[in-house]
Scaffold this motif. Structure first.
Motif, PDB file in Angstrom:
ATOM      1  N   UNK A 108      30.921 -48.605  19.762  1.00  0.00           N
ATOM      2  CA  UNK A 108      30.860 -47.219  19.087  1.00  0.00           C
ATOM      3  C   UNK A 108      31.502 -46.074  19.940  1.00  0.00           C
ATOM      4  N   UNK A 109      31.928 -46.241  21.272  1.00  0.00           N
ATOM      5  CA  UNK A 109      32.502 -45.457  21.845  1.00  0.00           C
ATOM      6  C   UNK A 109      33.965 -45.390  21.581  1.00  0.00           C
ATOM      7  N   UNK A 110      34.418 -46.663  21.427  1.00  0.00           N
ATOM      8  CA  UNK A 110      35.782 -46.659  21.080  1.00  0.00           C
ATOM      9  C   UNK A 110      36.039 -45.990  19.897  1.00  0.00           C
ATOM     10  N   UNK A 111      35.219 -46.451  18.865  1.00  0.00           N
ATOM     11  CA  UNK A 111      35.361 -45.836  17.427  1.00  0.00           C
ATOM     12  C   UNK A 111      35.408 -44.260  17.471  1.00  0.00           C
ATOM     13  N   UNK A 115      37.946 -43.563  25.948  1.00  0.00           N
ATOM     14  CA  UNK A 115      38.758 -44.648  26.588  1.00  0.00           C
ATOM     15  C   UNK A 115      37.967 -45.777  26.982  1.00  0.00           C
ATOM     16  N   UNK A 116      38.335 -47.092  27.102  1.00  0.00           N
ATOM     17  CA  UNK A 116      37.341 -48.149  27.446  1.00  0.00           C
ATOM     18  C   UNK A 116      36.935 -47.981  28.951  1.00  0.00           C
ATOM     19  N   UNK A 117      37.973 -47.460  29.679  1.00  0.00           N
ATOM     20  CA  UNK A 117      37.359 -47.522  30.997  1.00  0.00           C
ATOM     21  C   UNK A 117      36.576 -46.417  31.198  1.00  0.00           C
ATOM     22  N   UNK A 118      36.890 -45.277  30.555  1.00  0.00           N
ATOM     23  CA  UNK A 118      35.909 -44.258  30.859  1.00  0.00           C
ATOM     24  C   UNK A 118      34.529 -44.693  30.343  1.00  0.00           C
ATOM     25  N   UNK A 119      34.432 -45.184  29.119  1.00  0.00           N
ATOM     26  CA  UNK A 119      33.053 -45.585  28.514  1.00  0.00           C
ATOM     27  C   UNK A 119      32.269 -46.763  29.681  1.00  0.00           C
ATOM     28  N   UNK A 120      32.957 -47.384  30.370  1.00  0.00           N
ATOM     29  CA  UNK A 120      32.320 -48.620  31.001  1.00  0.00           C
ATOM     30  C   UNK A 120      31.983 -47.715  32.259  1.00  0.00           C
ATOM     31  N   UNK A 121      32.879 -46.896  32.829  1.00  0.00           N
ATOM     32  CA  UNK A 121      32.204 -46.058  33.940  1.00  0.00           C
ATOM     33  C   UNK A 121      30.924 -45.413  33.735  1.00  0.00           C
ATOM     34  N   UNK A 122      30.694 -45.022  32.669  1.00  0.00           N
ATOM     35  CA  UNK A 122      29.727 -44.035  32.328  1.00  0.00           C
ATOM     36  C   UNK A 122      28.255 -44.902  31.483  1.00  0.00           C
ATOM     37  N   UNK A 123      28.461 -46.238  31.338  1.00  0.00           N
ATOM     38  CA  UNK A 123      27.372 -46.946  30.704  1.00  0.00           C
ATOM     39  C   UNK A 123      26.100 -46.675  31.399  1.00  0.00           C
ATOM     40  N   UNK A 127      22.817 -45.049  29.528  1.00  0.00           N
ATOM     41  CA  UNK A 127      21.415 -45.837  29.378  1.00  0.00           C
ATOM     42  C   UNK A 127      20.442 -45.296  29.930  1.00  0.00           C
ATOM     43  N   UNK A 128      20.695 -44.464  31.033  1.00  0.00           N
ATOM     44  CA  UNK A 128      19.778 -43.730  31.703  1.00  0.00           C
ATOM     45  C   UNK A 128      19.297 -42.538  30.855  1.00  0.00           C
ATOM     46  N   UNK A 129      20.160 -41.939  30.559  1.00  0.00           N
ATOM     47  CA  UNK A 129      19.843 -40.720  29.601  1.00  0.00           C
ATOM     48  C   UNK A 129      18.928 -40.954  28.401  1.00  0.00           C
ATOM     49  N   UNK A 130      19.088 -42.097  27.821  1.00  0.00           N
ATOM     50  CA  UNK A 130      18.587 -42.595  26.614  1.00  0.00           C
ATOM     51  C   UNK A 130      17.297 -43.182  26.822  1.00  0.00           C
ATOM     52  N   UNK A 131      17.014 -43.590  28.331  1.00  0.00           N
ATOM     53  CA  UNK A 131      15.877 -44.132  28.966  1.00  0.00           C
ATOM     54  C   UNK A 131      15.674 -45.282  28.332  1.00  0.00           C
ATOM     55  N   UNK A 153      22.851 -40.844  20.313  1.00  0.00           N
ATOM     56  CA  UNK A 153      22.817 -39.498  21.013  1.00  0.00           C
ATOM     57  C   UNK A 153      23.577 -39.339  22.532  1.00  0.00           C
ATOM     58  N   UNK A 154      22.926 -40.425  23.314  1.00  0.00           N
ATOM     59  CA  UNK A 154      23.267 -40.344  24.691  1.00  0.00           C
ATOM     60  C   UNK A 154      24.545 -40.732  24.707  1.00  0.00           C
ATOM     61  N   UNK A 155      25.178 -41.475  24.018  1.00  0.00           N
ATOM     62  CA  UNK A 155      26.623 -42.083  24.021  1.00  0.00           C
ATOM     63  C   UNK A 155      27.461 -40.828  23.566  1.00  0.00           C
ATOM     64  N   UNK A 156      26.952 -39.929  22.421  1.00  0.00           N
ATOM     65  CA  UNK A 156      27.835 -38.992  21.905  1.00  0.00           C
ATOM     66  C   UNK A 156      28.215 -37.956  22.938  1.00  0.00           C
ATOM     67  N   UNK A 157      27.265 -37.946  23.883  1.00  0.00           N
ATOM     68  CA  UNK A 157      27.371 -36.618  24.935  1.00  0.00           C
ATOM     69  C   UNK A 157      28.635 -36.987  25.694  1.00  0.00           C
TER      70      UNK A 157
END
Lengths: 241, 234
Positions: A108-111, A115-123, A127-131, A153-157
């Motif tokens: 979903x992040x790619x969509x 960037x993929x590297x950025x998403x992976x860094x923030x996973x 997940x923590x924000x989304x509990x 929602x956490x992803x979209x932030x």
């Protein structure tokens, strides 16, 4: 660069709707009625402004967001957008029910254009924000609607847009999560991002809005401060939501 | 994932075994290399069928993405076509893997196979463009296309030979249908280079190429004409 993030000039949009449900091929030739959804809307939103849009179901709020994010082309009028848009119109765009949380975050992040590297860094952060720490390996089909929405929602932030369009997706999650998302919006506001929030109920999030637009039957009924507009809206809706 | 690949390989293999057993039983003396003849046809046809069907559903099955993001709509039929090329690679593995069972050694004319496959992919993409747009407006195209490809299986020389056709009457009709059947043309090119060891003439290549490219261009044109309305009709 213009000082406006979004400019709408006399935008109108209508849809061709079949009068009743017809089987398949016949539908192409069946009589259609024109349903005007947006009627001559002109609107200028400054950079860094937070705009709330309020209105009853079917008043054209979502169509307006879709026009801004170029999902629909307007029938007439002009749309100018300065900056990168992140439209959050659906809960979990591109989520796949068989994949787990991490895989869905990446997809979903790619969509959404991260960037993929950025998403992976923030996973872990997402997940923590989304509990959802306990459920990272579980396929999404076993998630509850609220869990899915929290993940989305956490992803979209993490999207780092200039303009954020949000359609109702805040109305999910429990009280604690809603408080968290409110804080997230505040920090977005502090960063000087333009936010357009759409809602059909008098949401506490509207408090952060600089201006609130009250939409009625495809027209802008009133623009003003949150308090002004909310009281007008409450008077206008006989069945208070 | 891995099971998916096995199924991809298994499906045409099983169809092939079934047809091979049936036709070698009911025919007295099948022509030389009938097995490879049949296999070539089945694989090209199967890739065409699967490719066009996934192209057909590509827009509608991603409606939630289309409704919430401004994304290039062309993406979806193209991705469906690329996915099909993975299927194709697996099936080529089946194709070459089954050859030893028939003591079949391909001659040098097989170097033209990539050309045939290239034409096939262009054809699939062209059909995907057209069908995905039609599917947005008329959902019935999905079962209808299923029937059409089913009919194509019989119209295309997969288990029969063009030489089998008797002159006159219905035979001529079948030949003229064959002349406008795009997948039939592709399958015939495949048969020539794989089984009959002859290089199709220039005009045969030209005919198939012009055919595939015109379908592709028609599809491309139709797609771009209607794509802006897609999100509204969904």
């Amino acid at each position: 660069m213009s000082k406006y993030a979004i400019e709408l000039e006399k935008v109108s949009k209508s849809f061709q709707i079949e009068k009743s449900r017809r089987p398949s091929f016949i539908q192409l030739y069946s009589k259609k009625t024109k349903l005007s959804v947006l009627d001559n809307i002109s609107l200028k939103i400054k950079k860094g402004e937070v705009i709330g849009i309020i209105g009853r179901n079917g008043s054209g709020k979502t169509t307006l967001l879709r026009i801004i994010s170029r999902i629909y082309e307007p029938d007439s009028g002009k749309v100018h957008v300065n900056g990168k848009i992140a439209p959050l119109l659906h809960i979990g765009t591109g989520f796949h029910r068989e994949l787990n949380a991490k895989e869905n975050i990446i997809m979903s992040g790619l969509l959404l254009g991260i960037k993929k590297s950025e998403i992976e860094k923030n996973i872990p952060k997402i997940i923590q924000f989304a509990e959802l720490e306990k459920f990272t390996q579980m396929p999404l089909k076993h998630y509850s609607t609220g869990m899915r929405a929290r993940l989305a929602f956490s992803l979209s932030l993490q999207v780092n847009p200039d303009i954020l369009l949000v359609d109702e997706i805040l109305a999910v999650g429990d009280k604690k999560f809603r408080e968290k998302s409110y804080e997230a919006f505040l920090s977005f506001k502090e960063q000087g991002k333009t936010i357009v929030l759409v809602t059909h109920n008098i949401d506490s999030n509207l408090k952060i809005a600089d201006r609130v637009i009250f939409m009625k039957n495809g027209k802008i009924n009133l623009i003003g401060t949150p308090d002004e507009v909310i009281s007008k809206y409450s008077e206008d809706s006989p069945d208070k939501e | 994932m891995k099971l998916g690949i096995i199924w991809t390989a298994l499906e045409p293999t099983l169809v092939f075994i079934l047809l091979y057993v049936v036709f070698t039983t009911i025919r007295d003396s099948p022509q030389e290399n009938f097995g490879i003849y049949l296999l070539t046809g089945i694989i090209l046809y199967h890739v065409f069928t699967r490719g066009t069907i996934s192209g057909l559903t590509s827009l509608r099955s991603n409606s939630n993405i289309l409704e919430s993001l401004n994304i290039k709509k062309e993406f979806f039929p193209v991705v469906a076509c690329l996915t099909t090329s993975i299927l194709l690679i697996v099936q080529l593995g089946v194709f070459f893997g089954l050859m030893p069972f028939f003591q079949f050694v391909p001659t040098w004319t097989i170097v033209f196979l990539p050309l045939v496959i290239g034409l096939l992919m262009i054809l699939i993409l062209g059909f995907s463009y057209i069908l995905s747009i039609i599917h947005i407006y008329v959902r019935d195209i999905q079962p209808l296309w299923g029937i059409i490809v089913h009919a194509l299986f019989f119209i295309t020389p997969i288990f029969w030979y063009l030489d089998d056709i008797k002159k006159g009457g219905l035979g001529d009709l079948l030949l003229s249908i064959h002349a406008v059947n795009p997948i039939g043309q592709i399958v015939e090119l495949g048969h020539s280079i794989v089984v009959f060891n002859n290089i199709p003439t220039f005009s045969e290549w030209l005919y198939a190429t012009v055919f595939c490219f015109s379908i592709f261009l028609a599809g491309y044109f139709i797609f771009h004409k209607f794509e802006s309305k897609v999100t509204e009709v969904l």
